[in-house]
Design an enzyme around this catalytic site. Structure first.
Site, PDB file in Angstrom:
ATOM      1  N   LYS A  78       0.852  -1.304  -0.072  1.00  0.00           N
ATOM      2  CA  LYS A  78       0.037   0.010  -0.187  1.00  0.00           C
ATOM      3  C   LYS A  78       0.806   1.424  -0.131  1.00  0.00           C
ATOM      4  O   LYS A  78       1.861   1.322   0.229  1.00  0.00           O
ATOM      5  CB  LYS A  78      -1.025   0.025   1.132  1.00  0.00           C
ATOM      6  CG  LYS A  78      -1.763  -1.184   1.169  1.00  0.00           C
ATOM      7  CD  LYS A  78      -2.916  -1.061  -0.032  1.00  0.00           C
ATOM      8  CE  LYS A  78      -4.053  -2.037  -0.003  1.00  0.00           C
ATOM      9  NZ  LYS A  78      -3.885  -3.198  -0.610  1.00  0.00           N
TER      10      LYS A  78
HETATM   11  C1  LIG Z   1     -10.096  -2.642  -1.643  1.00  0.00           C
HETATM   12  C2  LIG Z   1      -9.459  -3.441  -0.281  1.00  0.00           C
HETATM   13  N1  LIG Z   1     -10.049  -3.414   0.859  1.00  0.00           N
HETATM   14  C3  LIG Z   1      -9.696  -4.077   1.751  1.00  0.00           C
HETATM   15  C4  LIG Z   1      -8.185  -4.615   1.944  1.00  0.00           C
HETATM   16  C5  LIG Z   1      -7.939  -5.249   3.149  1.00  0.00           C
HETATM   17  O1  LIG Z   1      -6.765  -4.792   3.811  1.00  0.00           O
HETATM   18  P1  LIG Z   1      -5.944  -5.418   4.837  1.00  0.00           P
HETATM   19  O2  LIG Z   1      -4.915  -6.410   4.014  1.00  0.00           O
HETATM   20  O3  LIG Z   1      -5.138  -4.323   5.455  1.00  0.00           O
HETATM   21  O4  LIG Z   1      -6.681  -6.115   5.734  1.00  0.00           O
HETATM   22  C6  LIG Z   1      -7.587  -4.330   0.686  1.00  0.00           C
HETATM   23  C7  LIG Z   1      -6.397  -5.288   0.891  1.00  0.00           C
HETATM   24  O5  LIG Z   1      -5.443  -5.429  -0.194  1.00  0.00           O
HETATM   25  C8  LIG Z   1      -8.118  -3.870  -0.293  1.00  0.00           C
HETATM   26  O6  LIG Z   1      -7.283  -3.639  -1.403  1.00  0.00           O
END
Ligand SMILES: Cc1ncc(COP(=O)(O)O)c(C=O)c1O
Length: 383
Positions: free
Chosen positions: A184
């Site tokens: 990210k």
């Molecule tokens: C659009 C979206 N929502 C939620 C998430 C979930 O993030 P995390 O991996 O921090 O839980 C991601 C992670 O890639 C994502 O791309």
């Protein structure tokens, strides 16, 4: 051909965060503590939000926001058909039913017209995803939410720097959820943050993130003496560690510098690919700021003579790491069986999911890396 493999989404780690992690380790305070508090305050202030709570992922942020919003069994939450599975899973874990709608084929974001069609008496919340870093049409989505008395939880996993008409993504809704996963724009390895509009919601999320306990370890074990805690509800184990915050603080410090660098790469890709028979990302809408999180191209077999998967394989064989964001959620067996979703009911998300390829866009890329990506894409398409 490039000599070494270019890893997709490699984080750019510098001396500042390395020293901060070492300092945390030397201090002996690894878990949730002063660095998490500092990261929360830095992030809240960067976003100009009212309240921020750090968690161990964006998935946790989505889950706890839904619970704090009062979403539960019998409720429906409307979200995008083109998102990471975590978005839908968080809704399911809150006990509600995800209702997915198709995306606009140009912006790849939720189509507000289709959202309006799917609002029912069971709809409790809208969960827009600012895909790739491009803001959803918040004027229309917020108007729908207001007209139907719906809560809004923004999935901002891609959109730390995103703005819409001068306002930052994650501050439109009742909650904004961010990810600091390794790929990210602010990377901490793993990590998440919730922005909450109301103080009571932020306080409840904090308690829910640590088993439902009223005092976190930082306060329990301070030199003010041991403090007993109460358990006020069955919470989760979703707290962020100081070790993660130690990385996040310095990544956030460079977020604007890195954005400028990715913008240069984005423009370079646009220029270099403009005559190729592939579809490039559409330009950011006027009066918005794109976070430039993902640079996605569409590979249409009819135009290139190459399937998307053949393109992915050829790029990988030529040492360029690529990604897919995402298949339409209706392509996955679990959701098809549980909710009877069919890919053909979401034609734009399905086509995009079958044609999309994300090219490297990390601020860690050198100018030579970017030229390697460009040359390799040209070579694979020309074959
Ligand atoms: C659009 C979206 N929502 C939620 C998430 C979930 O993030 P995390 O991996 O921090 O839980 C991601 C992670 O890639 C994502 O791309």
């Amino acid at each position: 051909m490039r000599q070494s493999f270019l890893v997709f989404g490699a984080p750019e780690i510098q001396g500042d965060e390395i020293r901060e992690v070492v300092a945390s380790m030397e201090s002996g305070w690894l878990g949730t503590g002063p660095k998490v508090a500092r990261f929360e305050e830095d992030f809240r202030s960067y976003k100009g939000a009212s309240h921020a709570v750090a968690l161990n992922s964006c998935t946790a942020a989505l889950h706890l926001s839904l619970i704090a919003a009062g979403v539960g069994p019998g409720d429906e939450v409307i979200t995008s058909a083109l998102t990471f599975c975590a978005t839908a899973n968080a809704i399911i874990h809150a006990g509600a039913v995800p209702v997915i709608v198709d995306v606009d084929p140009v912006t790849m974001n939720l189509d507000p017209g289709l959202v309006a069609e799917r609002i029912s008496h069971r709809t409790k919340a809208l969960l827009p995803v600012h895909f790739a870093g491009r803001c959803c049409d918040m004027d229309r989505l917020m108007a729908l939410a207001e007209a139907h008395d719906l809560l809004v939880i923004e999935d901002c996993a891609h959109s730390i720097e995103t703005e819409y008409k001068g306002r930052k993504a994650g501050t439109f809704g009742d909650f904004g959820c961010f990810s600091f996963y390794v790929t990210k724009n602010v990377a901490a390895g793993e990590g998440g943050m919730v922005l909450a509009r109301r103080e009571g919601d932020a306080a409840r999320i904090k308690v829910l993130a640590l088993h439902g306990m009223t005092k976190d370890a930082w306060r329990r074990y301070s030199d003010a003496g041991y403090r007993h805690y109460q358990v006020v509800e069955a919470g989760f184990k979703y707290n962020m560690m100081d070790l993660q915050a130690a990385i996040g603080i310095h990544q956030l410090h460079r977020v604007e510098k890195n954005w400028l660098r990715r913008e240069v790469f984005w423009r370079r890709y646009n220029e270099a690919f403009k005559d190729l028979p592939i579809t490039l990302p559409s330009d950011p809408e006027p009066d918005t700021r794109h976070a430039y999180h993902l640079y996605t191209v569409l590979i249409d077999e009819d135009r290139t003579g190459l399937t998307r998967d053949a393109f992915l394989q050829a790029m990988t064989e030529l040492n360029i790491g690529v990604g897919v964001h995402y298949l339409c959620l209706a392509e996955y067996a679990f959701y098809r069986e549980r909710f009877k979703w069919q890919p053909e009911d979401y034609p734009h998300a399905t086509r995009i999911g079958r044609q999309t390829v994300s090219l490297p866009l990390s601020p860690k890329l050198t100018d030579r890396d970017v030229e390697d990506v460009i040359e390799t894409v040209g070579e694979v398409i020309a074959e």
